[in-house]
Write an enzyme that holds these catalytic residues in place. Structure first.
Site, PDB file in Angstrom:
ATOM      1  N   ASP A  47       0.830  -1.200   0.000  1.00  0.00           N
ATOM      2  CA  ASP A  47       0.000   0.000   0.000  1.00  0.00           C
ATOM      3  C   ASP A  47       0.870   1.258   0.000  1.00  0.00           C
ATOM      4  O   ASP A  47       0.589   2.224  -0.714  1.00  0.00           O
ATOM      5  CB  ASP A  47      -0.920  -0.024   1.224  1.00  0.00           C
ATOM      6  CG  ASP A  47      -1.769   1.230   1.345  1.00  0.00           C
ATOM      7  OD1 ASP A  47      -2.692   1.403   0.533  1.00  0.00           O
ATOM      8  OD2 ASP A  47      -1.510   2.040   2.254  1.00  0.00           O
ATOM      9  N   GLU A 119      -1.699  -5.313  -4.073  1.00  0.00           N
ATOM     10  CA  GLU A 119      -0.814  -4.520  -3.229  1.00  0.00           C
ATOM     11  C   GLU A 119       0.284  -5.401  -2.624  1.00  0.00           C
ATOM     12  O   GLU A 119       1.451  -5.000  -2.555  1.00  0.00           O
ATOM     13  CB  GLU A 119      -1.608  -3.846  -2.112  1.00  0.00           C
ATOM     14  CG  GLU A 119      -2.465  -2.677  -2.588  1.00  0.00           C
ATOM     15  CD  GLU A 119      -3.138  -1.949  -1.450  1.00  0.00           C
ATOM     16  OE1 GLU A 119      -3.390  -0.741  -1.611  1.00  0.00           O
ATOM     17  OE2 GLU A 119      -3.428  -2.581  -0.413  1.00  0.00           O
TER      18      GLU A 119
END
Length: 236
Positions: A47, A119
């Site tokens: 992220d 991610e």
């Protein structure tokens, strides 16, 4: 070539990155329903890689935009819906390791699971190589999306643009209502309807949060409104 490397060969080609340690990619694609060693911690790193890289791409691409405008553009690019779209393009669902329950319920196609796995994959690249190589993967996947942005249209989010378009014509503001809400507390899925009332326009959107679903519904409503205006039907 071992079994793990063979399984991920096509995905590695799509990412344009060959893993030296394919087990890192395997963990990135492992949902918590499958094993204790899963992708949740990888997702935390991925992220951050994603947010920085997209922020830098936007910073370089649009030197005149303000911090607030850049933040809104980034939010549209790194949200669950966009990540899931990219994951679908990569056919990421075919490579996921899911528990039996998630398999039966279609977890390989669930946006939240796909977004998290993508991610986590960025993190896996950084662990296998370094941050710069992970950044290159993100840049390649996002290059077309960033290049296609029209900042005059998308610096503001869809709900704001819809509200301003209606206010400029002194038309009633939209009303949003939740049509369906499903999933467990940590993985809820919303379907929201955007109702423009007197204009006889109704659109829907879906997302992992009510806000995301409302933004998608507003974007769809804007398209319908533009079509109505283009045909000259400015008001029913």
């Amino acid at each position: 070539m071992n079994q793990v490397e063979t399984r991920f060969r096509r995905l590695s080609q799509a990412l344009d990155y060959a893993f030296q340690k394919p087990d890192l990619l395997r963990q990135a694609l492992t949902h918590r329903s499958f094993a204790a060693s899963n992708n949740e911690r990888f997702e935390f790193i991925g992220d951050s890689i994603l947010n920085y890289t997209v922020a830098r791409m936007l910073f370089d691409q649009f030197p005149r935009l303000s911090e607030g405008e850049l933040s809104r553009l980034r939010a549209n690019l790194v949200n669950q819906n966009t990540l899931a779209e990219i994951a679908h393009e990569l056919k990421l669902g075919e490579y996921l390791y899911l528990g039996e329950g998630e398999l039966k319920s279609g977890g390989f196609n669930r946006p939240s699971i796909l977004a998290d796995a993508l991610e986590a994959t960025f993190a896996a690249v950084s662990f296998d190589a370094d941050f710069q190589r992970a950044e290159q993967v993100v840049r390649r996947l996002y290059a077309g999306r960033v290049a296609a942005i029209d900042p005059t249209k998308h610096a503001k989010d869809a709900k704001t643009r819809l509200q301003e378009a209606l206010q400029a014509r002194k038309w009633p503001l939209p009303k949003y209502r939740i049509q369906t809400q499903s999933g467990e507390a940590h993985e809820q899925w919303f379907k929201v309807v955007c109702d423009l009332g007197e204009l006889m326009i109704e659109s829907s959107g879906e997302g992992g949060s009510r806000r995301a679903a409302e933004q998608q519904a507003a974007e769809a409503a804007l398209l319908l409104l533009e079509q109505k205006l283009a045909t000259g039907k400015k008001h029913p």
